[in-house]
Scaffold this active site. Sequence first.
Site, short mmCIF file in Angstrom:
data_model
loop_
_atom_site.label_atom_id
_atom_site.label_comp_id
_atom_site.label_asym_id
_atom_site.label_seq_id
_atom_site.Cartn_x
_atom_site.Cartn_y
_atom_site.Cartn_z
N ASN A 33 -16.28 -5.88 17.21
CA ASN A 33 -15.05 -7.62 18.16
C ASN A 33 -13.78 -7.33 18.01
O ASN A 33 -12.88 -7.47 19.30
CB ASN A 33 -15.10 -8.67 17.00
CG ASN A 33 -16.55 -9.57 17.37
OD1 ASN A 33 -16.98 -9.46 18.09
ND2 ASN A 33 -16.49 -10.24 16.80
N PHE B 86 -9.72 -15.83 8.62
CA PHE B 86 -10.85 -15.80 9.46
C PHE B 86 -10.87 -14.86 11.03
O PHE B 86 -9.46 -15.02 11.21
CB PHE B 86 -11.70 -16.62 9.41
CG PHE B 86 -12.14 -17.84 8.19
CD1 PHE B 86 -13.14 -17.85 8.41
CD2 PHE B 86 -11.06 -18.32 8.24
CE1 PHE B 86 -13.93 -18.82 6.76
CE2 PHE B 86 -11.39 -18.86 6.92
CZ PHE B 86 -12.80 -18.82 6.50
N GLU B 87 -11.84 -13.79 11.38
CA GLU B 87 -11.91 -12.78 12.50
C GLU B 87 -10.82 -13.17 13.10
O GLU B 87 -10.36 -12.71 14.00
CB GLU B 87 -12.22 -11.90 11.92
CG GLU B 87 -13.74 -12.63 13.06
CD GLU B 87 -15.58 -11.71 13.34
OE1 GLU B 87 -15.83 -11.47 11.63
OE2 GLU B 87 -15.49 -10.92 14.35
N ALA B 88 -11.56 -14.26 13.75
CA ALA B 88 -11.04 -15.12 14.93
C ALA B 88 -9.14 -15.73 15.61
O ALA B 88 -9.06 -15.73 16.10
CB ALA B 88 -11.71 -16.58 15.99
#
Lengths: 334, 334, 257, 257
Positions: free
Chosen positions: B143, C50-52
Amino acid sequence: MTKSNVLQEGVGPLLTSVDCDAARAYFRTQPKEMVDKVMPVSEAVSRFVVDGDYLASGGFGGDRIATAVLHEIVRQKKQHLGIAGHTTTHDFQILCSGNLTGRGQLLDRVDAAYIVGLEARGLSPHARRVMQSGDVRVCEWSNYTLALRFQAAAMGVPYLPARSMLGTDTFKRSAAKQISCPFTGAPLAAIPALWPDVAVIHVHASDEFGNCRIRGTSVADWHVARAAKKVIITCEQLISNAEIRSDPTSTTIPFFCVDAVCLVPGGSFPGNMPYEYFSDEMHLQAWLQAETDATAHATFLEKYLFGTKDFSEYLEICGGEDRISELRKEELIV
Amino acid sequence: MTKSNVLQEGVGPLLTSVDCDAARAYFRTQPKEMVDKVMPVSEAVSRFVVDGDYLASGGFGGDRIATAVLHEIVRQKKQHLGIAGHTTTHDFQILCSGNLTGRGQLLDRVDAAYIVGLEARGLSPHARRVMQSGDVRVCEWSNYTLALRFQAAAMGVPYLPARSMLGTDTFKRSAAKQISCPFTGAPLAAIPALWPDVAVIHVHASDEFGNCRIRGTSVADWHVARAAKKVIITCEQLISNAEIRSDPTSTTIPFFCVDAVCLVPGGSFPGNMPYEYFSDEMHLQAWLQAETDATAHATFLEKYLFGTKDFSEYLEICGGEDRISELRKEELIV
Amino acid sequence: MADFSPIELMICAASEMLDDGAMVVVGTGAPCAAAMLAQKTSAPNLTLMFEAGGVGPLLPRMPISVGDSRTFYQGLMATSMADVMETCQRGLVDYTFLGGAQIDMYGNLNSTLIGDNYEQPKVRFPGSGGANDLGSLCWRVLVITPHDRRRFNERLDFITTPGYLDGPGARERAGLPPGSGPYKVITNMAVMGFDEESKRMQVESLHPGVTFSEVQENTGFELLVRAPLETTAAPDEAMLRILREEVDPHRYILGRG
Amino acid sequence: MADFSPIELMICAASEMLDDGAMVVVGTGAPCAAAMLAQKTSAPNLTLMFEAGGVGPLLPRMPISVGDSRTFYQGLMATSMADVMETCQRGLVDYTFLGGAQIDMYGNLNSTLIGDNYEQPKVRFPGSGGANDLGSLCWRVLVITPHDRRRFNERLDFITTPGYLDGPGARERAGLPPGSGPYKVITNMAVMGFDEESKRMQVESLHPGVTFSEVQENTGFELLVRAPLETTAAPDEAMLRILREEVDPHRYILGRG
C-alpha cells in the site's frame, strides 16, 4: 558499499547527518505520551535549545514566525547554532543579533536558500555583515530543495530526487549529488535529508499536548515538524483536546512531534499572522534602518531585545495591543 | 546513460511509463482555464475513460469511493483497463464485474497491493476467479509503495526511495529496483512513478470548476489527483466558488487537476462516506454471497448494475434515501 | 480461575505486550480489540494509528475497514496513508499487528497466494496491503493467528512481508531498518517469540492445558523453546469484564473465536 | 500616444506575454503587477501562484512577501511550498518571473553574491530562494530588470539560477526539463528573447525612442538582434488606466519606476 551512481557532487558542507537509522533510534526513545507540554517560552528555550544545535524556523521569514522563541534564543545567548534558511528573512535577522554584537557567536553554520534579505523590504545590513565576515559556514540550496530535505527526513529516507539545482553554482556549493535515474538513466539531483535538532513553529491553535492547527499556507512546516528531533510550538490560542477531536482533518501537527507548547498571542509580530494581523512594516523598517549604523543598532537591540525580559515586554514597547489592533485591521482590509 | 546503481530488480511488469518528460509535455498542453466542468457521470465516463486506459480509484476500497463512475465504466463496457490496487476492495470487485461475465475483458492489468479482499468482510469469489484465470497481468506492491508511486508522479520525478518491500517476494514480483544510497551506500528500494490515465475520486464538496474538499482521511488521493492525467470527481455536494474562496486551507484538490465534476449525493454507497453515511454491510454481504454461484451472480449483476441506467436507479433499488438515512444514523452513532 | 475462550486469552495476552506511551498501527478484528483493551487497562497512553490515515481515535465501535470513519472518530488527526507509513519509516511506531495465510520459523508472512505458478495461482489472496510496509518499518511485529500446520509452514509459497527473512542479519543486509522485526506470535495454543541469535521462532509460554508436543505437532517446522518454558498468564476477571463489556459488547470478534 | 513611465511600459509589455488560461508563479513587485494587469485585461483566466503556497487569490493589495496572507486572500487553495514547486516540476506551470543582480547572454541569473571568494564574498545577496527551482521547473522564465552594464554581464560571479547555462543542449544534459528555459527579458530599454539555435539573448523590440546602440552600450556582452527589429508596442490609455487605478492605486511599484 557502492556509491557508484554519483555523477557529480556539490562541494558544500553537509552540516547535519543523513543517517536515517540514527534518526530512527532517536525517535524510538522519545516519549510519546499525551502529557501537558504547556510552558513559558524561557523554559522551552532553556530545556530544548542546546548550544551547537541545528535549528529550523517555521513559517516564511516574516510570515507566521515564532518571534518569541527566536528572541529568547538570542537573550539566552545560545552559541554555535546552525540554521536552515529556506526563506528566512526577519527570523534570520533576529538570530544574527547574536553575532558580531559582543555576545559570542550565535550562528556558526547556515544552509542558505534565502538569507540576509527581507524580500521587497530590502537587505539586512547586519545579516550581511555576519554573512560576509567569513565566520559562518555556508551551504547553498534553493527553497524547494531545502524543503525537500525536511520532507526526506520526515519520510525517514536519506535523500529524495529532484530536477532542480542542476547545472548551477547553487548545486556546486550545495551538498547535493547528481545521480542517474535507476529507471530512465536521466540525471537527477539527490537532495540529502535534514533532521534539525530543534524546530520553532508558530501556529494558530494548539491543545496542551501539542496537537496543532495552521490556517493558510503551511510553507514547509508540515514536514519541518515531522523532521525535527525537538519541536517548540508557540500558538495564538490554546484550545481544548475536545476541540481538536471535533475536527481531526484540521490537525496539521500531531502531539507526538511536539515537545513544548507556549501560548504567545501576537507571537508572529512583527511578522504577518494570516487571519490575525498583518506585518508591522514600520517596525521592520526601523530595524533595518538601525542596522545601517553600529551605535544605532546596539541601542536598538538593547531597547527591543536584550533589554526586554520577554516577548510580551517587547510587544508592549512596540505598541502592545493597540498596535496589534491596527495590524488586525490591516490584515482584514479587502 | 548509466544505470549502474541498480543492485537488484523486480521481475514484475512496469504497466505504465516512468517518463516524467512525457508527463510534463502532456500536462503542459492540458487546458487550465476555470470553466464549468459539471456533467453527468455517463458523459464523464464516455469522454474521459478510453479503452486501454490505466485507472486509479480514490478512497480506500469501501470508504469514500466513486461508485457511480465505477458502475458506469462497467456499464459502458470499457475494455482492457489497468488499475492501481492500493487497498481496492469493493471498487475492485465492481470492476471485476466486467471480466468473465460475457462482456469482454474490462481489466487486463493490475498493480496489486490489496485486491480481491474486502478486509474483515472476506474475499470476493468473483475477483478471485478473475485473478486466478491467468488473463490479468499482475505486478506486486505494498500500500505504501503504491501510494509512493503516485507521490513520485505528483512530484514530477521518475522514482522515490523507500525502505519497504526489500528482501521479499513482493519486491521480486514488483517493478521496483534495489539501489544504494548515494550518501550512505545503504540499500534502498527505488519505487517508480505512476501517472494514471484517469483517476476517479469521490469528495465531500466541489465547486463547478473542480476545487474540492475532503473531510477525514485523504488516503492517497492528494497525490492521486495530482498524478492522474484526467480526473473525474464525484461529490456529495456542489458548492459555490465563493464558498471555496472563503477557506482556501480546506481545498484538497485544485481545479487545474480536474476534468469532470459530477454531483452524486450518496455517491460512495455502499461504501462509507465519513461524516455522511456508514457502509451498507448488508448489501456488501449480499454481493459477496451472490458471487459464490455463477447464476446468482449473473442475476445479481443484472438487477443492480447492468439493468440499472445509472447510479440513482441503483441506489433506489438498494433502498434509496430511506436506506441512506439509516446509514446516516449508523455513521453518527457514538 | 476465570473462564475464558481461546480468542479472549489471545487478545488479553496481546494487550499486555503493549507498553504505555507506545504507538501502534492496528488493523481490524482481534488486534484492534487488543489495543483497545490495553488502553482501558495497562496502557491508557497508547496511541492507535490506522494505515489509511486515522490517528488517535476514541473508537466508538470496532472499525470494519482500516479506512472507515471509525478509525478517526473524534481522532487527533485524520491524515494520509503516506503520513502514517512515513511515521513508521521515521522510527516512531513501536508496534504493529499482522496476519497471513502462512508464517515460517523466521516470522516471514504470506498473504499473497497459494500455489507454485505466480501467473495462475491456486488461490489468490489480497496481497501485501500495508503489511509489507508495517512489517518492514515498525519496530516490533505482533502476530495473532490460529495455530495449525497449514499456517505454520516450513517454506512459504510467497514471502509477502519480511520477518527475519533467512536468518540473522538478513533484514539489515536487505536494507530494512536495523533492530526491527517480528516480536511475538500469539496463537490459540502458545505465545512464541524469536531467539535473539538464530532469529528462529521459540515457544515462550504454553496456554493453560496445552503441551509443547501439541504445539509442535501443529507446526510445520521445528520450534525452539525458551527456558524456562512458562504458562501463559490467564486473564483476570476484571480484564475479561472490560473486554466483554466495553471493548466488544456486540461480540464481533469474541463471537468468532 | 499616451504618456507612460518606463516601469509602466515594462509592466504592460510583460502582462501581454501571459496567455489566457496559463498558470504563473509570481513574486512581489512588478511581476505581480504585470500578472494582475493581465488578469484585468487580456488574460482573465490566468492563475496566479506564489511559492510559499498561495494559489489563485483575489489580490486585495500587492503582497509584501510571497508568503504573506494576501497571496491566498480569497484564494482557491492555501497549500505548501512543496505543492507549488511540484506543480512546476510536474509541468503545469507556464510562466514565472525572476530577477537578479546579474544576468548573462544565456539568461543565467546571479542572486547569491558578488566577489570571487565564496567564503568571504564582497557582497552577499539572499541566494536562490525559490528562483533556482522556478527557473529550472517552469516552462518559460520572464525577467523584468533595469538595463545596465553592471547587471548585463559577460560572466556571472555565481550562477544561482539556470538560464541556458553554457548554450544549446546544456539544460537537457544537466537533467533540467527539456523545452524549458528563459523566454523574455524586459528592461527599461528593450524586450529581448533568446535565439532558437544559439540560445543567446537577442533584442526583439526597442522601446519607443531607444536605439539599438544605446542598448548594446548598456550590455556587457554582445547582443543578437532578431529581424525585423520592432518597436515595443506602447500601452494604450485603457490599459494604463487599469494599471494606475486598479492594479497599483497606491503607487507601490509605479512610484519606484
